[in-house]
Design an enzyme around this catalytic site. Structure first.
Site, PDB file in Angstrom:
ATOM      1  N   GLN A   1     -15.541  -3.998  12.279  1.00 20.10           N
ATOM      2  CA  GLN A   1     -14.669  -3.981  11.244  1.00 20.10           C
ATOM      3  C   GLN A   1     -14.148  -5.438  11.052  1.00 20.10           C
ATOM      4  O   GLN A   1     -13.645  -6.389  11.693  1.00 20.10           O
ATOM      5  CB  GLN A   1     -13.179  -3.089  11.373  1.00 20.10           C
ATOM      6  CG  GLN A   1     -13.505  -1.572  11.588  1.00 20.10           C
ATOM      7  CD  GLN A   1     -12.453  -0.980  11.943  1.00 20.10           C
ATOM      8  OE1 GLN A   1     -12.130  -0.309  13.017  1.00 20.10           O
ATOM      9  NE2 GLN A   1     -11.121  -1.125  11.334  1.00 20.10           N
TER      10      GLN A   1
ATOM     11  N   SER B   1      -8.375  -6.921   9.305  1.00 20.35           N
ATOM     12  CA  SER B   1      -7.319  -7.856   9.685  1.00 20.35           C
ATOM     13  C   SER B   1      -7.779  -9.484   9.204  1.00 20.35           C
ATOM     14  O   SER B   1      -8.610  -9.880   9.405  1.00 20.35           O
ATOM     15  CB  SER B   1      -6.866  -7.746  10.952  1.00 20.35           C
ATOM     16  OG  SER B   1      -6.383  -6.370  11.345  1.00 20.35           O
TER      17      SER B   1
ATOM     18  N   SER C   1     -13.186  -6.839  16.767  1.00 19.06           N
ATOM     19  CA  SER C   1     -13.790  -6.314  18.164  1.00 19.06           C
ATOM     20  C   SER C   1     -15.236  -6.366  18.127  1.00 19.06           C
ATOM     21  O   SER C   1     -15.796  -5.541  17.529  1.00 19.06           O
ATOM     22  CB  SER C   1     -13.022  -4.974  18.812  1.00 19.06           C
ATOM     23  OG  SER C   1     -11.893  -4.872  18.651  1.00 19.06           O
TER      24      SER C   1
ATOM     25  N   GLU D   1       5.307   0.414  14.854  1.00 18.12           N
ATOM     26  CA  GLU D   1       6.121   0.543  13.633  1.00 18.12           C
ATOM     27  C   GLU D   1       5.346   1.207  12.336  1.00 18.12           C
ATOM     28  O   GLU D   1       5.867   2.140  11.764  1.00 18.12           O
ATOM     29  CB  GLU D   1       6.538  -0.606  13.242  1.00 18.12           C
ATOM     30  CG  GLU D   1       7.470  -1.258  14.270  1.00 18.12           C
ATOM     31  CD  GLU D   1       6.942  -1.908  15.292  1.00 18.12           C
ATOM     32  OE1 GLU D   1       7.627  -2.173  16.529  1.00 18.12           O
ATOM     33  OE2 GLU D   1       5.799  -2.011  15.302  1.00 18.12           O
TER      34      GLU D   1
ATOM     35  N   GLU E   1     -10.069   6.231  12.946  1.00 17.12           N
ATOM     36  CA  GLU E   1      -9.581   5.470  14.095  1.00 17.12           C
ATOM     37  C   GLU E   1      -8.502   6.307  14.720  1.00 17.12           C
ATOM     38  O   GLU E   1      -8.342   6.315  15.924  1.00 17.12           O
ATOM     39  CB  GLU E   1      -9.277   4.125  13.814  1.00 17.12           C
ATOM     40  CG  GLU E   1      -8.701   3.316  14.685  1.00 17.12           C
ATOM     41  CD  GLU E   1      -8.413   1.808  14.258  1.00 17.12           C
ATOM     42  OE1 GLU E   1      -8.777   0.723  15.142  1.00 17.12           O
ATOM     43  OE2 GLU E   1      -7.955   1.480  13.342  1.00 17.12           O
TER      44      GLU E   1
END
Length: 411
Positions: free
Chosen positions: A140, A143, A175, A381, A258
């Site tokens: 992926q 981010s 990753s 969160e 995920e």
């Protein structure tokens, strides 16, 4: 969906056990210590071999008819339900099959189903089988340094030039990117609309000119993550996954997959049995405070297993568990941290100094890594926000950028 011609669960379990028990590759671990790492703590050579071994296992399993069980036969699967997948996963654990590296999981369980949903016929024909059996690996590229929890704020840009796109930017915390063939990438293609609307997804080969992958050293010692730099990377429009500007839908689908697998079933980190054995071997099992910790860990483990089984049953009936995946991730993270607290109390100095005592210092890989999963895959969160809004029906959090275009938002 199972049919009248599908094997019964007992028939399938017998066949799967017979095959797995005779095909799990035997690995010489050279006397390796207990593996309780949350994130792989290996040098490049050994981690590459781990990825190769797991990908080879996925290929063998798929060729034998034990891969992609829940996929339709038209998409290369077996047309069975979640219960059959659970049988195979349990047997893999029982026989210590080579599973658990995040790159293979991302490829098979996140990227492949995303391509199935959004890919063109050509993309499915050329890529889907390779992703399903892990002969081609995909990380992926979501981010960024300035876009983690607020992923929709990403700044990697893709500009269109005829039938091509030119991509520039930086991704981080990818990753296994150093071992991957492809990257599922999100890029901003329109800065003048609201941030969620101006994103497009691409499948980018990582050997494309302009792509640079740099592993990131973690505090636990390994380098299983990487940052990826893209400098005027040119790709064909055929690399686009989904419609222009529909990248957020692609991202939500991938992140949904995920959450479905973020329940600890992949054997990440230490387990209840390993903590119990540690307490017994160290003599700490007689300490009433340690026994209380062990009881909490056991209780969390059982509750997690029951929750996973309930989710599997709902999926087998065609029910989308949706935001429940966020609940499962929070449960799993809480278990990992409970384990970290317990082994810290049991081991004391042996956790931070290698005294030569077997099965002690290695637990540092769990303690240090367990913190990371409060961030990886969506922070605690973020998961609580999802639960509050989508399960409890609470109002969404106030946003100062609501209605503003990405280019208008102050950074």
């Amino acid at each position: 969906m199972t049919t009248d011609t599908s094997p019964t669960l007992d028939e399938f379990e017998r066949a799967a056990r017979a095959w797995i028990s005779t095909h799990v590759p035997q690995v010489d671990d050279d006397g390796a210590d207990l593996d309780v790492a949350v994130f792989k703590n290996l040098d490049e050579k050994h981690e590459r071999e781990l990825v190769r071994r797991e990908a080879a296992w996925q290929q063998s399993k798929t060729a034998a008819g034990f891969g992609a069980l829940g996929w339709s036969t038209a998409d290369g699967g077996q047309g069975l339900d979640q219960r059959y997948e659970t049988i195979v996963a349990d047997l893999e654990h029982e026989y210590s099959a080579p599973v658990g590296h995040e790159l293979v999981m991302v490829t098979v369980k996140l990227v492949a189903p995303t391509v199935r949903l959004f890919g063109t016929d050509r993309q499915k024909e050329e890529l889907l089988s390779g992703f399903l059996d892990a002969s081609e690996l995909c990380c992926q590229l979501f981010s960024e340094p300035g876009a983690g929890s607020d992923l929709a704020s990403l700044a990697t840009r893709a500009r269109r030039e005829g039938d091509s796109w030119v991509i520039s930017g930086q991704k981080i915390w990818s990753s296994g990117a150093q071992f991957a063939d492809w990257g599922l990438l999100l890029a901003r293609t329109d800065p003048d609309v609201v941030k969620h609307a101006g994103i497009t997804a691409f499948l980018v080969r990582l050997d494309t000119p302009g792509v640079q992958v740099r592993p990131i050293r973690q505090m636990s010692g390994g380098s299983s993550f990487a940052e990826v730099f893209l400098d005027e990377v040119r790709v064909s429009d055929q690399a686009r996954l989904g419609a222009v500007g529909d990248g957020w839908s692609v991202a939500l689908a991938t992140l949904g997959f995920e959450r479905e697998v973020s329940d600890g079933s992949a054997g990440v980190g230490g387990s209840w049995e390993q903590v119990r054995d540690l307490a017994e071997s160290s003599g700490a099992g007689s300490d009433p405070l340690v026994r209380q910790r062990l009881a909490r860990i056991y209780t969390r483990t059982v509750l997690n297993d029951l929750s996973a089984a309930a989710d599997a049953a709902r999926r087998s009936e065609g029910v989308d568990v949706g935001a429940t995946g966020s609940l499962r991730k929070l449960q799993w993270v809480a278990l990992m941290r409970e384990i970290a607290d317990a082994v810290t109390e049991v081991l004391g100095d042996s956790l931070v100094a290698d005294t030569g005592r077997p099965g002690s210092y290695v637990w540092g890989d769990h303690v240090l890594g367990s913190i990371g999963y409060s961030v990886a895959g969506g922070t605690d969160e973020v998961q609580r926000n999802i639960i509050g809004e989508r399960i409890l029906g609470l109002p969404s959090e106030p946003r100062t950028d609501r209605g503003a275009s990405w280019s208008e938002v102050r950074r």
